[in-house]
Design a protein around this motif. Structure first.
Motif, PDB file in Angstrom:
ATOM      1  N   UNK A 226       0.891  -1.162  -0.094  1.00 52.28           N
ATOM      2  CA  UNK A 226      -0.065  -0.010  -0.129  1.00 52.28           C
ATOM      3  C   UNK A 226       0.813   1.172   0.005  1.00 52.28           C
ATOM      4  N   UNK A 227       0.475   2.205  -0.823  1.00 49.64           N
ATOM      5  CA  UNK A 227       1.418   3.343  -0.978  1.00 49.64           C
ATOM      6  C   UNK A 227       0.799   4.433   0.034  1.00 49.64           C
ATOM      7  N   UNK A 228       1.827   5.224   0.213  1.00 52.11           N
ATOM      8  CA  UNK A 228       1.521   6.283   1.358  1.00 52.11           C
ATOM      9  C   UNK A 228      -0.013   7.000   1.255  1.00 52.11           C
ATOM     10  N   UNK A 229      -0.304   7.243   0.035  1.00 51.64           N
ATOM     11  CA  UNK A 229      -1.385   8.156  -0.234  1.00 51.64           C
ATOM     12  C   UNK A 229      -2.527   7.200   0.118  1.00 51.64           C
ATOM     13  N   UNK A 230      -2.467   5.927  -0.366  1.00 55.04           N
ATOM     14  CA  UNK A 230      -3.674   5.079  -0.085  1.00 55.04           C
ATOM     15  C   UNK A 230      -3.797   4.653   1.604  1.00 55.04           C
ATOM     16  N   UNK A 231      -2.424   4.514   2.159  1.00 58.84           N
ATOM     17  CA  UNK A 231      -2.627   4.640   3.618  1.00 58.84           C
ATOM     18  C   UNK A 231      -3.137   5.648   4.258  1.00 58.84           C
ATOM     19  N   UNK A 232      -2.900   6.909   4.123  1.00 59.15           N
ATOM     20  CA  UNK A 232      -3.135   8.015   4.515  1.00 59.15           C
ATOM     21  C   UNK A 232      -4.685   8.237   4.536  1.00 59.15           C
ATOM     22  N   UNK A 233      -5.168   7.830   3.474  1.00 60.53           N
ATOM     23  CA  UNK A 233      -6.507   7.934   3.077  1.00 60.53           C
ATOM     24  C   UNK A 233      -7.351   6.641   4.001  1.00 60.53           C
ATOM     25  N   UNK A 234      -6.724   5.628   4.116  1.00 68.72           N
ATOM     26  CA  UNK A 234      -7.287   4.563   4.992  1.00 68.72           C
ATOM     27  C   UNK A 234      -7.120   4.957   6.330  1.00 68.72           C
ATOM     28  N   UNK A 235      -6.157   5.785   6.968  1.00 70.73           N
ATOM     29  CA  UNK A 235      -6.178   6.162   8.152  1.00 70.73           C
ATOM     30  C   UNK A 235      -7.316   7.231   8.366  1.00 70.73           C
ATOM     31  N   UNK A 236      -7.683   8.134   7.529  1.00 67.99           N
ATOM     32  CA  UNK A 236      -8.465   9.206   7.624  1.00 67.99           C
ATOM     33  C   UNK A 236      -9.917   8.230   7.890  1.00 67.99           C
ATOM     34  N   UNK A 237      -9.964   7.305   7.022  1.00 67.47           N
ATOM     35  CA  UNK A 237     -11.442   6.539   7.106  1.00 67.47           C
ATOM     36  C   UNK A 237     -11.622   5.869   8.172  1.00 67.47           C
ATOM     37  N   UNK A 238     -10.466   5.451   9.078  1.00 70.07           N
ATOM     38  CA  UNK A 238     -10.697   4.774  10.242  1.00 70.07           C
ATOM     39  C   UNK A 238     -10.999   5.856  11.401  1.00 70.07           C
ATOM     40  N   UNK A 239     -10.445   7.122  11.198  1.00 69.07           N
ATOM     41  CA  UNK A 239     -10.165   8.111  12.235  1.00 69.07           C
ATOM     42  C   UNK A 239     -11.905   8.818  11.860  1.00 69.07           C
ATOM     43  N   UNK A 240     -12.545   8.495  10.906  1.00 68.28           N
ATOM     44  CA  UNK A 240     -13.719   8.978  10.692  1.00 68.28           C
ATOM     45  C   UNK A 240     -14.873   8.455  11.345  1.00 68.28           C
ATOM     46  N   UNK A 241     -14.824   7.279  11.940  1.00 65.61           N
ATOM     47  CA  UNK A 241     -15.715   6.707  12.865  1.00 65.61           C
ATOM     48  C   UNK A 241     -15.924   7.423  14.269  1.00 65.61           C
ATOM     49  N   UNK A 242     -14.900   8.426  14.410  1.00 64.50           N
ATOM     50  CA  UNK A 242     -15.066   9.398  15.467  1.00 64.50           C
ATOM     51  C   UNK A 242     -14.562   8.791  16.859  1.00 64.50           C
ATOM     52  N   UNK A 243     -14.017   7.537  16.844  1.00 66.93           N
ATOM     53  CA  UNK A 243     -13.355   7.090  18.207  1.00 66.93           C
ATOM     54  C   UNK A 243     -11.970   7.360  18.124  1.00 66.93           C
ATOM     55  N   UNK A 244     -11.552   7.307  19.588  1.00 67.51           N
ATOM     56  CA  UNK A 244     -10.079   7.569  19.603  1.00 67.51           C
ATOM     57  C   UNK A 244      -9.231   6.131  19.203  1.00 67.51           C
ATOM     58  N   UNK A 245      -8.115   6.253  18.386  1.00 69.40           N
ATOM     59  CA  UNK A 245      -7.484   5.015  18.031  1.00 69.40           C
ATOM     60  C   UNK A 245      -6.022   5.283  18.152  1.00 69.40           C
ATOM     61  N   UNK A 246      -5.564   4.108  18.668  1.00 68.09           N
ATOM     62  CA  UNK A 246      -4.247   4.411  19.110  1.00 68.09           C
ATOM     63  C   UNK A 246      -3.239   4.189  18.009  1.00 68.09           C
ATOM     64  N   UNK A 247      -2.059   4.871  18.014  1.00 73.83           N
ATOM     65  CA  UNK A 247      -0.916   4.377  17.040  1.00 73.83           C
ATOM     66  C   UNK A 247      -0.621   3.070  16.757  1.00 73.83           C
ATOM     67  N   UNK A 248      -0.645   2.294  17.679  1.00 77.82           N
ATOM     68  CA  UNK A 248      -0.367   0.711  17.871  1.00 77.82           C
ATOM     69  C   UNK A 248      -1.331   0.242  17.045  1.00 77.82           C
ATOM     70  N   UNK A 249      -2.563   0.453  17.134  1.00 79.16           N
ATOM     71  CA  UNK A 249      -3.687  -0.371  16.481  1.00 79.16           C
ATOM     72  C   UNK A 249      -3.676   0.422  15.073  1.00 79.16           C
ATOM     73  N   UNK A 250      -3.261   1.285  14.685  1.00 81.36           N
ATOM     74  CA  UNK A 250      -3.227   1.621  13.163  1.00 81.36           C
ATOM     75  C   UNK A 250      -1.949   1.060  12.805  1.00 81.36           C
ATOM     76  N   UNK A 251      -0.796   0.968  13.542  1.00 81.03           N
ATOM     77  CA  UNK A 251       0.283   0.425  12.799  1.00 81.03           C
ATOM     78  C   UNK A 251      -0.025  -1.202  12.566  1.00 81.03           C
ATOM     79  N   UNK A 252      -0.796  -2.142  13.724  1.00 77.75           N
ATOM     80  CA  UNK A 252      -1.267  -3.260  13.271  1.00 77.75           C
ATOM     81  C   UNK A 252      -2.111  -3.209  12.071  1.00 77.75           C
ATOM     82  N   UNK A 253      -2.954  -2.662  11.857  1.00 72.40           N
ATOM     83  CA  UNK A 253      -4.179  -2.670  10.861  1.00 72.40           C
ATOM     84  C   UNK A 253      -3.468  -2.359   9.570  1.00 72.40           C
ATOM     85  N   UNK A 254      -2.390  -1.298   9.279  1.00 77.82           N
ATOM     86  CA  UNK A 254      -1.785  -1.231   7.949  1.00 77.82           C
ATOM     87  C   UNK A 254      -0.405  -1.885   7.838  1.00 77.82           C
ATOM     88  N   UNK A 255      -0.034  -2.824   8.729  1.00 77.53           N
ATOM     89  CA  UNK A 255       1.066  -3.632   9.010  1.00 77.53           C
ATOM     90  C   UNK A 255       2.410  -2.787   8.415  1.00 77.53           C
TER      91      UNK A 255
END
Length: 337
Positions: free
Chosen positions: A1-30
């Motif tokens: 996954x390139x950086x742009x796709x990953x950044x959009x993916x992070x934005x989509x995860x954060x759009x749920x409104x919940x607090x998401x840890x960096x570790x959770x994001x790291x594991x989700x996007x490997x």
């Protein structure tokens, strides 16, 4: 996954409104934590309001009230938007100019490298010729100034927020400055000038204001609801100018000319003078009534029309016009060398 796709993916995860840890994001996007930190910094640099909370239960989330789902654009769609941005940039005083720059940066950052290299400097392949100065209608020309941009941006903010705006308006015909409170409805661009349309609270009527004549515009906290039937399209085709000329005539008085039918036809083809009041007088001539009574506007107009055109009112300007025409006749009375 390139950086742009990953950044959009992070934005989509954060759009749920919940607090998401960096570790959770790291594991989700490997990817590593360091990579997540860089991705979040990239989002912040693009204007996405990512909030960070420190501590064992900390993480990232979007600022309250912000939601911007990712938009997938093709290369051609992105190029089309950049062409439109290049066109708008050629206009003096663009609405929300700073936001336009950040929007362009976001579009370019989402492009693949091959297209990014080509379009990152769109001016190399897209040329927009600015509108030439209209010498005949010099009163419609205005140099771009900071107050003009501020008025245009503030008016747009009022439209988006549904709030009234308050400003000072300079009327050059009466050489006075008055304060106005307006419910902003829309904006329109005509011959290199921006016009602002809204309901004047004092007059309880739709008014059109030239943006370059506004000063000290502020957005008030008074909310309003624009009428559903209003559309700025109803002001296009010169309709706003026709409406304004009739109001100016009531406020400032009229100039009156007597012209031939052919001269009236020529005037009716002009973008400005075609909105004057034309009345056949029963003798084959036409009476033309204009809101502007200044010599600076009327003398050049009568010289342009030529023989057959007569200034009826203001009568006080007739002597000055006669003297000017006599001087021109004297200059051209001798034999050609």
């Amino acid at each position: 996954m390139n950086p742009i796709d990953r950044a959009l993916g992070i934005l989509l995860v954060l759009s749920a409104g919940k607090l998401v840890s960096a570790t959770t994001l790291s594991e989700r996007f490997t990817v590593s934590l360091r990579t997540i930190y860089r991705d979040v910094d990239r989002l912040i640099a693009l204007g996405v309001p990512v909030e960070a909370e420190r501590g064992a239960e900390g993480g990232y989330r979007l600022a309250g009230g912000y939601h911007q789902p990712p938009v997938a654009l093709t290369r051609k769609e992105t190029a089309a938007l950049l062409v439109a941005l290049a066109f708008v940039r050629g206009i003096r005083a663009t609405p929300l100019a700073s936001e336009l720059e950040t929007a362009e940066s976001k579009l370019i950052s989402a492009l693949p490298k091959s297209a990014k290299d080509l379009l990152s400097r769109a001016e190399r392949i897209i040329g927009i010729e600015p509108m030439a100065v209209d010498v005949f209608h010099h009163a419609t020309q205005a140099p771009p100034v900071g107050e003009w941009q501020a008025a245009l941006d503030g008016f747009m903010e009022g439209i988006l927020a549904g709030c009234r705006v308050r400003f000072e308006h300079r009327n050059p015909a009466r050489d006075e400055i008055r304060e106005h409170e307006v419910e902003p409805y829309g904006i329109l661009f005509d011959r290199n000038l921006w016009y602002l349309a809204g309901r004047s609270v004092d007059a309880d009527d739709l008014r059109i204001y030239r943006a370059d004549r506004l000063r000290n515009l502020t957005v008030t906290g008074l909310r309003f609801r624009a009428p559903k039937e209003f559309s700025v399209e109803s002001l296009l085709g010169g309709a706003w100018l026709s409406r304004a000329m009739r109001r100016w005539a009531q406020e400032d008085g009229l100039a009156e000319l007597r012209v031939t039918a052919e001269q009236a036809r020529r005037l009716s083809q002009d973008w400005f003078y075609r909105h004057a009041l034309f009345t056949p007088d029963g003798t084959g001539a036409v009476r033309v009534r204009l809101a502007d009574t200044s010599a600076e506007r009327l003398y050049p107009l009568l010289r342009w029309l030529g023989p057959g055109a007569e200034l009826i009112a203001p009568e006080a300007l007739r002597a000055g016009l006669a003297a000017e025409l006599a001087a021109m006749a004297a200059a051209h009375g001798g034999a050609a060398p």
